[in-house]
Motif scaffolding. Sequence first.
Motif, PDB file in Angstrom:
ATOM      1  N   ASP A 240       0.818  -1.215   0.000  1.00 40.05           N
ATOM      2  CA  ASP A 240       0.000   0.000   0.000  1.00 40.05           C
ATOM      3  C   ASP A 240       0.853   1.267   0.000  1.00 40.05           C
ATOM      4  OD1 ASP A 240      -2.376  -1.466   0.091  1.00 40.05           O
ATOM      5  OD2 ASP A 240      -2.279  -1.634   2.276  1.00 40.05           O
ATOM      6  N   GLY A 241       2.064   1.162  -0.522  1.00 38.11           N
ATOM      7  CA  GLY A 241       2.991   2.283  -0.441  1.00 38.11           C
ATOM      8  C   GLY A 241       3.113   3.134  -1.687  1.00 38.11           C
ATOM      9  N   ALA A 242       2.093   3.097  -2.570  1.00 41.55           N
ATOM     10  CA  ALA A 242       2.189   3.867  -3.807  1.00 41.55           C
ATOM     11  C   ALA A 242       2.316   5.361  -3.534  1.00 41.55           C
ATOM     12  CB  ALA A 242       0.983   3.596  -4.699  1.00 41.55           C
ATOM     13  N   GLY A 243       1.511   5.863  -2.590  1.00 43.36           N
ATOM     14  CA  GLY A 243       1.587   7.286  -2.264  1.00 43.36           C
ATOM     15  C   GLY A 243       2.940   7.660  -1.710  1.00 43.36           C
ATOM     16  N   ALA A 244       3.503   6.793  -0.857  1.00 42.11           N
ATOM     17  CA  ALA A 244       4.824   7.053  -0.295  1.00 42.11           C
ATOM     18  C   ALA A 244       5.892   7.042  -1.381  1.00 42.11           C
ATOM     19  CB  ALA A 244       5.152   6.012   0.773  1.00 42.11           C
TER      20      ALA A 244
END
Length: 264
Positions: free
Chosen positions: A248-252
């Motif tokens: 779930d780290g796409a935004g990061a």
Amino acid sequence: MITRKPTVPPVSPATARPSPGSVPARGEEHLPSAERSSDAEVAAFIAKMKSVAPVATSGRGRLVFAMDATMSRAPTWDMALRLQADMFSAVKQVGGLDVQLVFFRGQNECRASKWVSDPEALSRLMTSVACHGGLTQISKVLSHAIEESRQRKVNALVYVGDCMEEQIDHLCARAGELGLLGVPVFLFQEGHDQNAERAFREIARLTKGAYCRFDPGSARQLRELLTAVAVYAAGGQKALLALSEGSDGAGARRLLEQLRPAGR
């Protein structure tokens, strides 16, 4: 002046339960489809984040999270609550982040919780809030953040809302004070209200924060951005790097691309 009691009870697993008038959160699969925010808007939001210095690792980050809980947000309120709660769950392993929930609704009702370090307790508190009819009280939110930062440094203010019904010059004056105190404001706008967009963009500019619009159809995108902001406030680039390695780290990952020094 923002009232702290009695509407918001002490935040604890025993007390932070949904009120009888609140609506249980539903899954995103029940949301109506809507036009997604453009990639350019999201890229512009993330690009502005590079001007915000990471929180020093020797202390705890402090984040004020403010919500517009007036009736115009009722149709998508469940979605918003779920996304905002997910934001804090992501920083559970990071630590070092204290969060204060602020919301306004009804006739001059504006409430602030205690500072909380337990993301799960805060999530339960957030889901106990229901929408009531009334006008926006963004000025009170900004003034509250000023007061809190004067007492002890606030690292960021996140605001989620859909409209603006106040004098923009008055809001800009408060935003200017936050800018002098070094408190960036990150504003997430639901929908397309032009007056709100103009005000939110100016508040972001004056505080060296950022603005991004979202629709129900861009739920995952908003969650990623909210999570990245929270994790960054908690632990700076090191914490963001750890988040970026997860599913779930796409935004990061998008945020890290903007934070890397030029030439790397």
